[in-house]
Design an enzyme around this catalytic site. Structure first.
Site, mmCIF file in Angstrom:
data_model
loop_
_atom_site.group_PDB
_atom_site.id
_atom_site.type_symbol
_atom_site.label_atom_id
_atom_site.label_comp_id
_atom_site.label_asym_id
_atom_site.label_seq_id
_atom_site.Cartn_x
_atom_site.Cartn_y
_atom_site.Cartn_z
ATOM 1 N N LYS A 138 0.863 -1.191 0.000
ATOM 2 C CA LYS A 138 0.000 0.000 0.000
ATOM 3 C C LYS A 138 0.888 1.225 0.000
ATOM 4 C CE LYS A 138 -4.481 0.919 0.328
ATOM 5 N NZ LYS A 138 -5.641 0.054 0.034
ATOM 6 N N ASP A 197 -7.081 4.407 -4.313
ATOM 7 C CA ASP A 197 -7.724 4.255 -3.009
ATOM 8 C C ASP A 197 -8.344 5.638 -2.757
ATOM 9 O OD1 ASP A 197 -7.663 2.110 -0.611
ATOM 10 O OD2 ASP A 197 -7.548 4.077 0.298
HETATM 11 N N1 GLU Z 1 -7.522 0.273 -2.734
HETATM 12 C C1 GLU Z 1 -8.239 -0.922 -3.002
HETATM 13 C C2 GLU Z 1 -8.246 -1.812 -1.781
HETATM 14 O O1 GLU Z 1 -8.254 -1.318 -0.685
HETATM 15 C C3 GLU Z 1 -7.816 -1.622 -4.292
HETATM 16 C C4 GLU Z 1 -6.371 -1.906 -4.455
HETATM 17 C C5 GLU Z 1 -5.995 -2.420 -5.842
HETATM 18 O O2 GLU Z 1 -6.844 -2.487 -6.721
HETATM 19 O O3 GLU Z 1 -4.826 -2.746 -5.994
HETATM 20 O O4 GLU Z 1 -8.293 -3.014 -1.855
#
Ligand code: GLU
Length: 448
Positions: free
Chosen positions: A128, A168
Site C-alpha cells: 500500500k 484508493d
Molecule cells: N484500494 C483498493 C483496496 O483497498 C484496491 C487496491 C488495488 O486495486 O490494488 O483493496
C-alpha cells in the site's frame, strides 16, 4: 508458552517496534486474535516464525514529494510505499492521497491487503502507499504536478512483476492517468500492468471502477443467502459517497434493496424514497461536489443531516464504505437495537474493534473488509491478466468473473469457520484462510 501467550507476546512486540502506529496495531491485533487455533494445528508455522515475519514489511519506502502550486509556492508532502509481502505475487494495493496518511496508516492498509489479496485467490502479494497530500480544492494542474513528482521517485520501486499500485481514497482514474503518463515517460516503456484502475481507452478493465462496491453487495447477498434470506425490500444504509459507496448503492438497488442514506465527511443524506444514483454520480463524480447539494437537486423531501450519525438511520443492512474506524461501539449498539441483520465492510477497517465485537456477539452477520471489499483488488488482478494478454473483456464477462470470485471468497470463509467449529464467524474464516495461503507459500520458500 501456549498459543495465546505466543500471540500476546508477538502483539506486544509489534507495538514496541512500531511506536505511535495505532491503526497498524489494531489491524495486527484483529488478525492475531483469530490465529490461535491455526497455530495449534500447524506447529510448523510457529517454528518457522511465520507470524513474526508476516508482521514485518519486506520493504518500506518513504520519500519527499516537492511540487509547485498554482500560486507559485513550493509545497512539500511525504510519499510512502510499504511493500509488505510478496509470497503470492507482486506487491499489490492502492495509493491513498489524504491528509490523514502517515506510516502507521499505510502499514495497516498494507497488512490488511496481504490477507485480502490472498483471500481473493488471485496471484498478488500485499502492499500500500500514498501521501499526506490533500487533493481537496486543488486544480487539475496541481494534481498533475503532484502526481508527476510522486511518480518521479516511486517509478524506481514498481513494475508489473514487482509492485503494482492502484487507487484508493483520493486516487481515481484522473490520478492514475497522471501517474501512468509519468511512469511511461521516465521508463520509456508502455508497461500497462504496472498500475491498475487505468482508463478504459488505455489498458483499463471494465467493472474495475464498480468492483469494490458491487463485490461488497455480492458478499452481503451470499451471507444472507446462507441463512435463506436476500436483499429484496430491505432498507440499507451505505456510508460514504466515493467510488465504493456509489457502486454499492447501485448494485444493492439492482438486487432489490432500498438504500436510504449515504454520507460524506460533512454529514449524511437521508432519502426515504431511495438514493438516486444518477444524481449522486453527477454531484460526486462529474462535479466533484458535496452531498449537501443533493436534497435541493433531488426535490423530493430528502434531508441533509449534520447533527447525528448516519448509523442512527434504521436499516436491516449496513455497509460502511467511507473510512477506517467510522463505525463506533455506540453506532453498533444503535444498529443492533434497530434490528440490523447484516454488516459488510466496504471500506478498510471501518468498524472499531469494540463495534465488531458487539456485532459478533449479537449474531449479526458480519463481513470483514478483507473478504467483503476484496472485489476491487480482485478485479485489478483481472486487469493485470487482460494487460498481460493484451486483451479487453466485455462488461458482462468481467462482472461474472467478479461475482464468481466473491461467491468463492464467501464459500472459503464460511467453510473454514465451520471446519474450525466457529460457524458463521466470517472474521475468523477470512483471517484464517487468508493467512494460511500466505504462510504455506512462505514455508515453501524457506527463510527469506
Ligand atoms: N484500494 C483498493 C483496496 O483497498 C484496491 C487496491 C488495488 O486495486 O490494488 O483493496
Amino acid at each position: 508458552m501456549d498459543q495465546r501467550d505466543t500471540l500476546e507476546a508477538l502483539q506486544q512486540q509489534v507495538v514496541q517496534r512500531n511506536p505511535a502506529e495505532p491503526e497498524f496495531h489494531q489491524a495486527v491485533a484483529e488478525v492475531l486474535d483469530s490465529l490461535s487455533p491455526v497455530i495449534a494445528r500447524h506447529p510448523e508455522y510457529k517454528d518457522a516464525k511465520l507470524l513474526e515475519r508476516i508482521c514485518e514489511p519486506e520493504r518500506q519506502i518513504i520519500f519527499r514529494v516537492p511540487w509547485v502550486d498554482d500560486s507559485g509556492t513550493v509545497q512539500i508532502n511525504r510519499g510512502f510505499r510499504v511493500e509488505f509481502n510478496s509470497a503470492l505475487g507482486p506487491y499489490k494495493g492502492g495509493l491513498r492521497f489524504h491528509p490523514s496518511v502517515n506510516l502507521g496508516v499505510v502499514k495497516f492498509l498494507g497488512f490488511e491487503q496481504i490477507f485480502k489479496n490472498s483471500l481473493s485467490g488471485m496471484p498478488i502479494g500485499g502492499g500500500k502507499g500514498g501521501s499526506d497530500f490533500d487533493p481537496k480544492g486543488r486544480s487539475d494542474n496541481e494534481i498533475m504536478r503532484f502526481c508527476q513528482s510522486f511518480m518521479s521517485e516511486l517509478y524506481r520501486h514498481i513494475g508489473e512483476y514487482t509492485d503494482v499500485p492502484a487507487g484508493d481514497i483520493g486516487v481515481g482514474a484522473r490520478e492514475i492517468g497522471f501517474l501512468f503518463g509519468q511512469y511511461k515517460r521516465l521508463t520509456n516503456r508502455y508497461e500497462s500492468g504496472v498500475l491498475t484502475g487505468k482508463g478504459l481507452g488505455w489498458g483499463g478493465a471494465r467493472v474495475r471502477k464498480e468492483a469494490t462496491g458491487y463485490g461488497a453487495v455480492y458478499f452481503v447477498h451470499e451471507m444472507l443467502a446462507a441463512r435463506g434470506d436476500d436483499l429484496a425490500g430491505k432498507e440499507i444504509v451505505v456510508s460514504g459517497s466515493g467510488n465504493v459507496a456509489i457502486y454499492a448503492i447501485e448494485k444493492a438497488q439492482q438486487m432489490g434493496g432500498k438504500v436510504v442514506a449515504c454520507s460524506d465527511s460533512g454529514g449524511f443524506v437521508y432519502d426515504p424514497s431511495g438514493i438516486n444514483v444518477a444524481l449522486l454520480r453527477q454531484i460526486k463524480e462529474e462535479e466533484r461536489g458535496r452531498i449537501s447539494e443533493y436534497p435541493d437537486r433531488r426535490q423530493n423531501g430528502a434531508d441533509y443531516v449534520t447533527d447525528s450519525s448516519i448509523w442512527d438511520v434504521h436499516c436491516k443492512v449496513a455497509l460502511p464504505c467511507a473510512t477506517q474506524n467510522e463505525l463506533t461501539e455506540k453506532d453498533a449498539q444503535t444498529l443492533i437495537r434497530n434490528g440490523v441483520l447484516a454488516v459488510a465492510e466496504g471500506a478498510n477497517m471501518p468498524c472499531t474493534p469494540a463495534a465488531m465485537k458487539l456485532f459478533r456477539e449479537a449474531g449479526t452477520l458480519f463481513g470483514p473488509a478483507k473478504a467483503a471489499n476484496a472485489g476491487g483488488v480482485a478485479t485489478s488482478a483481472l486487469e493485470m491478466q487482460q494487460n498481460a494478454s493484451r486483451d479487453s473483456w466485455s462488461f458482462g464477462y468481467s462482472e461474472q468473473r467478479l461475482k464468481d470470485i466473491m461467491i468463492e471468497i464467501h464459500r472459503s470463509c464460511f467453510e473454514t469457520a465451520e471446519e474450525y467449529g466457529r460457524p458463521g464467524d466470517y472474521v475468523f474464516g477470512a483471517n484464517t484462510t487468508g493467512f494460511c495461503r500466505v504462510a504455506d507459500a512462505m514455508l515453501a520458500f524457506g527463510v527469506i
